[in-house]
Design a protein around this motif. Structure first.
Motif, PDB file in Angstrom:
ATOM      1  N   LEU A 174      18.271   3.424   4.893  1.00 37.36           N
ATOM      2  CA  LEU A 174      18.927   3.045   3.645  1.00 37.36           C
ATOM      3  C   LEU A 174      18.790   4.213   2.690  1.00 37.36           C
ATOM      4  O   LEU A 174      17.681   4.693   2.442  1.00 37.36           O
ATOM      5  CB  LEU A 174      18.267   1.803   3.024  1.00 37.36           C
ATOM      6  N   SER A 224      17.558  -4.688  -1.957  1.00 36.27           N
ATOM      7  CA  SER A 224      18.024  -3.915  -0.795  1.00 36.27           C
ATOM      8  C   SER A 224      16.904  -3.066  -0.211  1.00 36.27           C
ATOM      9  O   SER A 224      16.757  -2.972   1.010  1.00 36.27           O
ATOM     10  CB  SER A 224      19.208  -3.028  -1.186  1.00 36.27           C
ATOM     11  N   ILE A 225      16.116  -2.449  -1.077  1.00 38.89           N
ATOM     12  CA  ILE A 225      15.002  -1.619  -0.607  1.00 38.89           C
ATOM     13  C   ILE A 225      13.971  -2.476   0.108  1.00 38.89           C
ATOM     14  O   ILE A 225      13.498  -2.134   1.197  1.00 38.89           O
ATOM     15  CB  ILE A 225      14.360  -0.844  -1.780  1.00 38.89           C
ATOM     16  N   ALA A 280      15.278  -3.559   3.536  1.00 41.00           N
ATOM     17  CA  ALA A 280      15.244  -2.441   4.484  1.00 41.00           C
ATOM     18  C   ALA A 280      13.819  -2.179   4.955  1.00 41.00           C
ATOM     19  O   ALA A 280      13.562  -1.963   6.141  1.00 41.00           O
ATOM     20  CB  ALA A 280      15.837  -1.192   3.843  1.00 41.00           C
ATOM     21  N   ARG A 281      12.880  -2.212   4.024  1.00 42.98           N
ATOM     22  CA  ARG A 281      11.468  -2.013   4.371  1.00 42.98           C
ATOM     23  C   ARG A 281      10.997  -3.100   5.330  1.00 42.98           C
ATOM     24  O   ARG A 281      10.320  -2.822   6.322  1.00 42.98           O
ATOM     25  CB  ARG A 281      10.607  -2.013   3.107  1.00 42.98           C
ATOM     26  N   ILE A 322      13.666   4.743   4.480  1.00 45.72           N
ATOM     27  CA  ILE A 322      14.298   4.668   3.168  1.00 45.72           C
ATOM     28  C   ILE A 322      14.310   6.047   2.540  1.00 45.72           C
ATOM     29  O   ILE A 322      13.319   6.775   2.571  1.00 45.72           O
ATOM     30  CB  ILE A 322      13.571   3.656   2.265  1.00 45.72           C
ATOM     31  N   LEU A 334      11.018   2.980  -5.519  1.00 47.81           N
ATOM     32  CA  LEU A 334      10.399   2.834  -4.205  1.00 47.81           C
ATOM     33  C   LEU A 334       9.022   2.185  -4.283  1.00 47.81           C
ATOM     34  O   LEU A 334       8.747   1.224  -3.566  1.00 47.81           O
ATOM     35  CB  LEU A 334      10.323   4.184  -3.492  1.00 47.81           C
ATOM     36  N   VAL A 394       7.351   0.413  -1.103  1.00 47.05           N
ATOM     37  CA  VAL A 394       7.579   1.467  -0.110  1.00 47.05           C
ATOM     38  C   VAL A 394       6.515   2.544  -0.270  1.00 47.05           C
ATOM     39  O   VAL A 394       6.228   2.983  -1.382  1.00 47.05           O
ATOM     40  CB  VAL A 394       8.982   2.092  -0.294  1.00 47.05           C
ATOM     41  N   ALA A 430       8.737   7.988   2.750  1.00 45.49           N
ATOM     42  CA  ALA A 430      10.159   7.962   2.406  1.00 45.49           C
ATOM     43  C   ALA A 430      10.678   9.391   2.261  1.00 45.49           C
ATOM     44  O   ALA A 430       9.915  10.340   2.138  1.00 45.49           O
ATOM     45  CB  ALA A 430      10.364   7.201   1.100  1.00 45.49           C
TER      46      ALA A 430
END
Length: 140
Positions: free
Chosen positions: A68, A88-89, A92-93, A99, A109, A114, A119
């Motif tokens: 992403l 969304s983050i 994805a994680r 990411i 992040l 994250v 990343a």
């Protein structure tokens, strides 16, 4: 050109910084990587910081990408934009996707849980060439 089996999603956020959005999209497509532009829904038209429209190709809640990319936005994002980016983050994680974020989105992040050391990040448009070298090395 060899087609990559990796799938990349680029998040479309209102007020996106044009080069932080288009540079990854175009370079990855040029390299044969499958790239989808994702937004709140698959018909959402989003305007860049300069007012250029882009229509999302798929909804961000249908995410299945291996990577992403979250381009930065200009100015302070409104609550809905911030929530969309964080959601969304986090999604994805949770699915184990890599990411990458640039510009103002890098700050999101850590808030999304994250590990920023894992990343791919770029401070802004001046860092996009090195950012893309790392992205391409991890996706091709």
């Amino acid at each position: 050109m060899t087609q990559s089996s990796k799938k990349v999603e680029v998040l479309l956020l209102p007020g996106f910084q044009e080069l932080e959005f288009w540079y990854p999209v175009l370079r990855l497509r040029e390299a044969g990587v499958g790239v989808s532009v994702v937004g709140r829904d698959d018909t959402q038209t989003v305007f860049s910081r300069l007012g250029y429209p882009v229509v999302a190709e798929q909804a961000s809640d249908s995410g299945s990408g291996d990577l992403l990319i979250v381009p930065g936005v200009v100015g302070e994002p409104d609550a809905a934009t911030r929530d969309q980016a964080l959601s969304s983050i986090r999604a994805a994680r949770a699915r184990g996707a890599l990411i990458a974020a640039s510009g103002s989105s890098v700050a999101l992040l850590a808030e999304a849980g994250v590990d920023t050391a894992r990343a791919i990040t770029a401070a802004g448009v001046d860092d996009m060439p090195a950012f893309m070298q790392t992205v391409l090395a991890r996706t091709c």
